[in-house]
Structure formats: structure tokens, C-alpha cells
Design an enzyme around this catalytic site. Structure first.
Site, mmCIF file in Angstrom:
data_model
loop_
_atom_site.group_PDB
_atom_site.id
_atom_site.type_symbol
_atom_site.label_atom_id
_atom_site.label_comp_id
_atom_site.label_asym_id
_atom_site.label_seq_id
_atom_site.Cartn_x
_atom_site.Cartn_y
_atom_site.Cartn_z
ATOM 1 N N GLU A 152 0.922 -1.109 -0.041
ATOM 2 C CA GLU A 152 0.224 0.013 0.055
ATOM 3 C C GLU A 152 0.942 1.181 0.211
ATOM 4 O O GLU A 152 0.792 2.218 0.735
ATOM 5 C CB GLU A 152 -0.777 0.049 1.136
ATOM 6 C CG GLU A 152 -1.748 -1.167 1.568
ATOM 7 C CD GLU A 152 -2.589 -1.293 2.694
ATOM 8 O OE1 GLU A 152 -2.158 -0.750 3.770
ATOM 9 O OE2 GLU A 152 -3.424 -2.151 2.921
ATOM 10 N N CYS A 188 -3.074 33.401 10.851
ATOM 11 C CA CYS A 188 -2.857 34.127 12.285
ATOM 12 C C CYS A 188 -2.380 32.828 13.187
ATOM 13 O O CYS A 188 -3.253 32.783 14.198
ATOM 14 C CB CYS A 188 -4.004 34.589 12.713
ATOM 15 S SG CYS A 188 -4.922 35.586 11.297
ATOM 16 N N GLY A 242 2.418 5.108 -0.805
ATOM 17 C CA GLY A 242 1.618 6.388 -1.103
ATOM 18 C C GLY A 242 2.850 7.129 -1.256
ATOM 19 O O GLY A 242 3.120 7.659 -2.336
#
Ligand code: PLP
Length: 417
Positions: A273, A342, A275
């Protein structure tokens, strides 16, 4: 190797100058290289040539439809962790029998959706979840293929937030409890045991943790076999790391060799798997310098991309190389590269030496293809960035920049106000 290179002091993605894309699409934007994506997928797939295998690309690292479609066309499977990712995957062209579904918190509606779609298997992370899947399967009159995700308690030596295979992590079923859980699954009428799964973490830069996990999984497989429970799929998860700074992760060939040598004679289909290792270095984020500001103890370079666009520096204290899109002479300066948000945690780099850029100059944040756009948000009501794919001398906007209207879509005033 990736296809972001300088030609005459101009950063290119394949044959397109990055500055041309930034001019036409605006900033911040993500840019992905088609050639790099296919190259990385092929390198990974071919590394396991001697095995019966299915590569299930991990959707959460980058789930843009065009990116998913590239891998679907190449015959890849898909690792999903939500109903939304299943929807995206099917929409992008994956066949449902190439989909594996991980995740500690699957909801009933998500389980029903995956059962009805006919996915390859559920990677089940608790006995509670197993019971729920059995019940939902019964309602739908189906027998559902599952693997248990086991937690082998190995230390992947990565950032604590992306380590998943330790006893203290919420993921999977503890290896000591796995046999009992399999026995329980075996008794369940609407459950079909087809595999064993583990995924120990992300950005792993050594082969040893993978070998340790595999040896743990193998001894579990032996025990299951002796009980007459036959496993067809061995899913070793993802997690192979990439170079962001000075890491030297194993090449997929080396990683494959380490796994394969311990898998010989096991009549299983290997599932992986990956990624990050596929998409991480296949993407950059481009941002424009808004202002420079010199404090008494700090120099700030304020850019138009913030933590809402690329969260990794804030969340993991992750390092991303920052390059000037146009290379020029002159002493680099030590600066914090910060966004407009901010929060003091809103930075892309701290105390970093970068070229002495001016207002309006473009910077490229490298290795942003994985967990970049997918982790972005609308915090501070900032529309999410555009995503662009480049192939040779062409480029295409694969996701339009969000608009102000997008920001308030779905919001409404209550009648009682
Ligand atoms: C996130 C994840 C992956 C992919 O991890 P990478 O480090 O990107 O290769 C694979 N499997 C599962 C279950 C995951 O949660």
C-alpha cells in the site's frame, strides 16, 4: 529521481517552466509531474516482479482524480480509509475488486457501501469492527472478505505521529490477541478470512522494521495454517520513506528484496500500500513572496501559502526543501518562511538559508506531492489551491482553485433567526 530540474536557471516541471504555470494559474498551486508518477509506480511494481502481487496505491497521500486515474490505468489497486476515498476511487476508474479498506473507525454506512461495491477485502482493526461487519454483511446477505490488521509492535523509527505499529498506537489488533480474533472471525457466518494485514507507519527509512513486521506476520500465518485457516493475501501496508532532506531510504528494489527473501515458498499474493514513495517527490507547491520583514532576531519571508495549504511543517515539524523558481547569484539569507495565517505555527521553514528573494518572486516547496493538498483546509477562509498536472510540454489544471462562493457552499441561516 524526479522531473523538476533547472534549465538555464529556470525551474521546469518536465518541459514546462514552473513560472509559466504560476503566471497563468496563480499561486499557491500544486504541480505534479506525470512522468515522475508513472516512473515511481513502475519502479515499485517492478521491484516485486518475482512475486504474485497487487500494488494498492494509498489514496490518502494524494487523491486527486487525475492522479488516481493514472494508477488505475496502470493496473494498480487502491488502499482506502474512508467511504469518501471509495467514492473517489471508483469515480477515477479503479475496479472495486482492487480495493482494500483500512481504518480504525469505519461507520456502518461506509461498511455497507464497501460491501455493496464488492471490494477485495476489509482490513479490520478491532474485534468490535469485525462484529459490525459480520452483522452488516448478514443484513445484505453477503459473505465479506476480510484480513485482520495486526499490530506487530515494531518501532518504525519515524515521527511519533506517523508510527502506527506500536502497542501504544490505536491501529490494528495486538499481535498477541490476533490468533483469538482470527478464531472468532472463523466462527462468523458472514465473514470470509482471506488475508493478514499490517501497516507499521510512514516515512520509514530502513528495511529492518519491515523485516521485523514480516517475521511477526509470518509466524501468525503458520499458526493459522495449523488451525486450517488459509490465507490468500499478505498485505504488508505502505510506509516506505523518501528523501526530504538527508534521509537515505532504501530503494524499492532493496525493500522488495528484503521482503521477498522472507516470503519465498509462501503461497500468498503480496499486497502493498505505498503512498508517499510514489507521489511524494512527484509534486511541488509553488508560492509567491508577498513581503520581507526584518526583526531584531529574525528575518521573515512572508509567502502566499500557509499551513492550510501545506500542513506537514506545522504538524510534523517536517522539512521541505525550498528552491527559488528562478535561480540567481548572491548570498543566501537565513529566514523563516511563513504564511499569512494567524498562528505562530504557520511556517513552511524555520531558520532556513534560501536565496535572497524579493517581493513577487516565486518559491518552490519541494517534495509536496504526498500529504500536501490532501491535508489542506479552508482555515482562515482561504480557498484551497489549484492543482496542475504536467506531461511533457503540456499542462492541465486538474483541480480548479476554490472560489469565495465555494467557501460558503452548503451554509444557510436557520429559520428561527
Ligand atoms: C497512510 C497509509 C498507507 C500509506 O502510507 P505511506 O507512508 O504513504 O506509504 C498505507 N496503508 C495504510 C493503512 C495507511 O493508513
Amino acid at each position: 529521481m524526479h522531473h523538476f530540474q533547472y534549465q538555464q536557471n529556470e525551474l521546469y516541471c518536465e518541459s514546462v517552466p514552473v513560472s509559466v504555470i504560476a503566471e497563468n494559474v496563480g499561486t499557491p498551486c500544486y504541480i505534479y509531474s506525470h512522468a515522475t508518477l508513472t516512473r515511481h509506480y513502475n519502479a515499485f511494481y517492478n521491484a516485486f516482479e518475482s512475486m504474485d502481487r497487487l500494488i494498492c496505491y494509498s489514496a490518502k497521500s494524494n487523491s486527486n482524480k487525475a492522479i488516481l486515474n493514472i494508477f488505475a490505468r496502470m493496473g494498480s489497486g487502491l488502499d482506502i480509509v474512508s467511504g469518501g476515498e471509495l467514492y473517489r476511487g471508483l469515480n477515477a476508474g479503479f475496479s472495486s475488486d482492487h480495493v482494500v479498506y483500512s481504518g480504525v473507525g469505519k461507520r456502518s454506512d461506509e461498511i455497507d457501501y464497501a460491501i455493496s461495491s464488492g471490494i477485495l477485502m476489509f482490513n479490520v482493526e478491532s474485534v468490535n469492527e469485525l462484529e459490525l461487519i459480520n452483522q452488516r454483511a448478514k443484513n445484505l446477505n453477503k459473505k465479506v472478505p476480510i484480513a485482520l490488521r495486526v499490530n506487530p509492535d515494531v518501532d518504525p523509527k519515524t515521527h511519533p505521529y506517523i508510527s502506527t505499529g506500536l502497542k501504544k498506537n490505536k491501529f490494528g489488533i495486538e499481535i498477541d490477541a490476533a490468533l483469538e480474533a482470527y478464531k472468532a472471525a472463523y466462527e462468523m457466518e458472514n465473514i470470509d478470512i482471506v488475508g493478514i494485514d499490517c501497516h507499521i507507519g510512514s516515512q520509514i527509512t530502513q528495511v529492518k522494521p519491515f523485516e521485523d513486521a514480516l517475521s511477526s506476520v509470518k509466524s501468525l500465518e503458520e499458526k493459522l495454517r495449523s488451525l486450517g485457516i488459509k490465507i490468500q493475501y499478505l498485505d504488508m501496508g505502505g510506509g516506505l520513506g523518501i528523501t526530504y532532506f538527508d534521509e537515505s531510504p532504501p530503494h524499492p528494489d532493496e525493500y522488495a528484496k528484503a521482503l521477498i527473501k522472507n516470503l519465498k515458498d509462501l503461497p500468498v499474493k503480496l499486497i502493498l500500500e505505498p503512498g508517499r514513495v510514489i507521489v511524494g517527490n512527484a509534486g511541488i507547491m509553488v508560492t509567491r513572496v508577498l513581503f520581507r520583514k526584518t526583526g531584531q532576531i529574525k528575518e521573515f519571508t512572508i509567502v502566499d501559502a500557509g499551513m492550510n495549504d501545506l500542513l506537514r511543517p506545522t504538524l510534523y515539524n517536517a522539512f521541505h526543501a525550498i528552491e527559488s523558481v528562478r535561480k540567481f547569484e548572491g548570498e543566501p539569507v537565513k529566514t523563516d518562511v511563513v504564511g499569512p495565517i494567524c498562528e505562530s505555527g504557520d511556517f513552511l521553514a524555520l531558520d532556513r538559508y534560501i536565496p535572497n528573494v524579493k517581493n513577487g518572486d516565486l518559491l518552490a516547496v519541494m517534495s509536496a506531492g504526498a500529504y500536501g493538498f490532501t491535508m489542506s483546509s479552508n482555515y482562515c477562509s482561504r480557498p484551497r489551491a489549484a492543482e496542475v498536472m504536467v506531461r511533457d510540454d503540456q499542462y492541465h489544471i486538474i483541480k480548479a482553485r476554490e472560489t469565495y462562493e465555494d467557501l460558503i457552499r452548503g451554509e444557510s441561516l436557520p429559520a428561527f433567526m
